[in-house]
Design an enzyme around this catalytic site. Structure first.
Site, mmCIF file in Angstrom:
data_model
loop_
_atom_site.group_PDB
_atom_site.id
_atom_site.type_symbol
_atom_site.label_atom_id
_atom_site.label_comp_id
_atom_site.label_asym_id
_atom_site.label_seq_id
_atom_site.Cartn_x
_atom_site.Cartn_y
_atom_site.Cartn_z
ATOM 1 N N LYS A 167 -7.697 -121.468 21.897
ATOM 2 C CA LYS A 167 -7.529 -122.692 21.123
ATOM 3 C C LYS A 167 -6.612 -123.883 21.678
ATOM 4 O O LYS A 167 -6.040 -124.352 21.096
ATOM 5 C CB LYS A 167 -7.407 -122.775 19.625
ATOM 6 C CG LYS A 167 -8.549 -121.921 18.861
ATOM 7 C CD LYS A 167 -8.515 -122.016 17.461
ATOM 8 C CE LYS A 167 -7.730 -120.689 17.231
ATOM 9 N NZ LYS A 167 -7.848 -120.323 15.548
ATOM 10 N N ASP A 216 -6.947 -116.369 9.757
ATOM 11 C CA ASP A 216 -7.523 -117.426 8.726
ATOM 12 C C ASP A 216 -8.818 -116.581 8.129
ATOM 13 O O ASP A 216 -9.168 -117.152 7.003
ATOM 14 C CB ASP A 216 -7.715 -118.771 9.594
ATOM 15 C CG ASP A 216 -8.592 -118.679 10.851
ATOM 16 O OD1 ASP A 216 -8.944 -117.488 11.163
ATOM 17 O OD2 ASP A 216 -8.810 -119.774 11.331
#
Length: 536
Positions: free
Chosen positions: A239, A275
């Site tokens: 990311k 997450d």
């Protein structure tokens, strides 16, 4: 429509794959659907022409409009083509983005194979889908109470949260978002964790808990090899992050070290989690059937409750606990070539120009970090071929990263026959001469890319549901793509329903702040279990 397109683009799809040096390997059991001959030969010529133009893209990522071939017969044919003919060309050239039922079934088979490789001790070291043990065995039961801190690092922003869990599934939450500057995202690990510690200290001072010693759950949304509930080694950055000195290091210890360097706050790090784990925990607090967590946002990942005996890398300490939460890290599915049979020239372009070529293959076909760019690459190719916008491009359209994923959601949110959002997006791209036909074609391209993403995710979720083999499973879902795309939820529900075993039911539940509240809940459950253990 899909089956007609399968037939119409058969030759073009195969030729395109061969031109890009990819052929089907012997493990690919799915054949190309039978169909008629390619009816629009100029579309194939346009594809070849546009591929040449696309290959001329500069190393800086900004393409230059190529008009050198406009005198060729195919270009003249395209220029004279009717709107209906151009629509047909667009549909034919988008065929490679459509997945057949047979291909989706093959995907399910391959995902299951890779999950098993990740879970098994012998094959785990070489597995792409790592299936990391999270050491989370207990889900929320509603009895968690008290104040908890949460840190959430998983993208270009970083959050600090203070959560007060109360009776009757009630809670109070205060949070603040902090930016992570680009130079920190690609700087040193020390810089990153010092920044995190500074944000945490400032937050605690602002919310009058500076002097309190509070439990903390740390959501760290990158591939993590956990060695315990409070110890996890970073496998690789994703990311857009590339901080030096963090890979293969314990990120909990790095956080503790940064806090210690400041010496101004007292914190007990009770858990580190991904997450996806937080998403599952957040939903499970309200719905005890929630056994799968899914993220479809900047990244793409899933976790699920697995039987302890299936998780060969996990040594159970309490024989009464029959399950352990597994973080699949399935964004790396396909890094070994398992997805090559459905990858396109656009996927390969994305990968080559990414900061991690050859890695996170599945994620690059799904997540919000890449979806807009996939659409842009298709638009560029079709514009250079003269199929869209009369061949008139723009500097913005030809610049990598400037077709944002939010544009896909906005364009698909238009009602049928209405192109208000589409025209606003095209204007932002410097494309002011679009016809209604152009707008309809742009929307179709967006639909193909997002539908493929939804079906890829659905294949993964259906595989997990079938593997768990429970009568009913709730899937907790979070992430900007799932949350904001107007059709993603329905596309997933429809596709998963066709892939799961008879007799199994499921539902998708939008998570409420999984990476924030979920982190606090993991810490709260850990504290709850510690108290119970101390009483024995």
């Amino acid at each position: 429509m899909d089956r007609e397109l399968n037939g119409a683009m058969r030759s073009v799809s195969i030729n395109s794959a061969q031109q890009n040096g990819h052929s089907r390997d012997e493990t690919d059991r799915v054949g190309v659907a039978n169909g008629g001959n390619v009816s629009a030969s100029c579309a194939a010529a346009a594809a070849a022409q546009a591929t040449k133009a696309t290959n001329a893209t500069s190393a800086t990522g900004t393409a230059t409009a190529t008009n050198a071939t406009t005198n060729s017969p195919s270009a003249q044919q395209i220029a004279l083509a009717s709107a209906a003919e151009k629509k047909k060309m667009v549909h034919e050239l988008c065929q490679q983005l459509l997945l057949s039922d047979e291909q989706v079934q093959e995907l399910c088979y391959r995902i299951l194979h890779e999950l098993r490789r990740g879970l098994a001790k012998d094959t785990h070291p070489k597995a792409n889908v790592k299936c990391f043990v999270t050491y989370v065995q207990d889900l929320p039961n509603g009895n968690e109470r008290g104040k908890f801190l949460a840190l959430d690092l998983g993208g270009t922003n970083f959050r600090v949260l203070l959560i007060h869990l109360q009776e009757n599934n009630d809670f109070q939450m205060e949070s603040r978002i902090y930016a992570i500057p680009q130079h920190i995202m690609i700087g040193s690990g020390t810089q990153l964790f010092d920044h995190i510690a500074e944000c945490l200290s400032n937050f605690m001072a602002e919310h009058n808990v500076y002097a309190e010693r509070l439990p903390l759950g740390f959501t760290f949304s990158f591939p993590l090899r956990q060695l315990g509930l409070t110890k996890g080694l970073l496998e690789t950055w994703t990311k857009g992050f590339n901080c030096a000195g963090v890979v293969n290091e314990d990120v909990v210890q790095l956080l503790k070290d940064a806090i210690a360097r400041r010496g101004d706050v007292q914190i007990d790090v009770c858990a580190i989690l991904n997450d996806t784990t937080g998403t599952l925990m957040s939903c499970a607090w309200k719905n005890h059937n929630c056994k799968i967590g899914l993220i479809v946002g900047t990244g793409a990942n899933a976790c699920y409750m697995e039987r302890v005996e299936e998780a060969e890398l996990f040594t159970a300490e309490d024989p009464r606990k029959k399950h352990v939460l597994i973080n699949t890290e399935w964004g790396a599915f396909g890094d070994n070539g398992a997805l090559d049979f459905v990858r396109t020239e656009f996927d390969r372009d994305i990968d080559v120009h990414s900061i991690n070529p050859g890695k996170q293959t599945f994620e690059k076909m799904i997540s919000g970090m890449y979806m807009g760019e996939l659409v842009r690459l298709v638009l560029v190719k079709m514009t250079q071929a003269g199929i869209l916008f009369n061949g008139q491009d723009s500097e913005v359209l030809n610049t990598r990263g400037l077709f944002f994923t939010k544009y896909v959601s906005e364009i698909e949110a238009d009602e049928p026959g209405n192109f208000t959002n589409c025209r606003l997006v095209l204007e932002e791209l410097g494309l002011t001469n679009a016809t209604d036909g152009d707008c309809a074609n742009v929307r179709y391209i967006c639909e193909c890319v997002s539908k493929r993403a939804a079906h890829l995710v659905s294949a993964g979720i259906a595989t997990l549901i079938n593997k768990m083999d429970e009568p009913h499973v709730t899937v907790g879902v979070d992430g900007s793509v799932y949350r904001f795309h107007p059709k993603f939820h329905n596309l997933m529900v429809e596709k998963i329903a066709t892939l799961i075993k008879p007799g199994i039911t499921f539902d998708l539940m939008l998570s409420e702040d999984g990476s924030g509240r979920g982190a606090a809940l993991v810490a709260a459950v850990a504290c709850r279990e510690d108290i119970l253990y101390a009483k024995k």
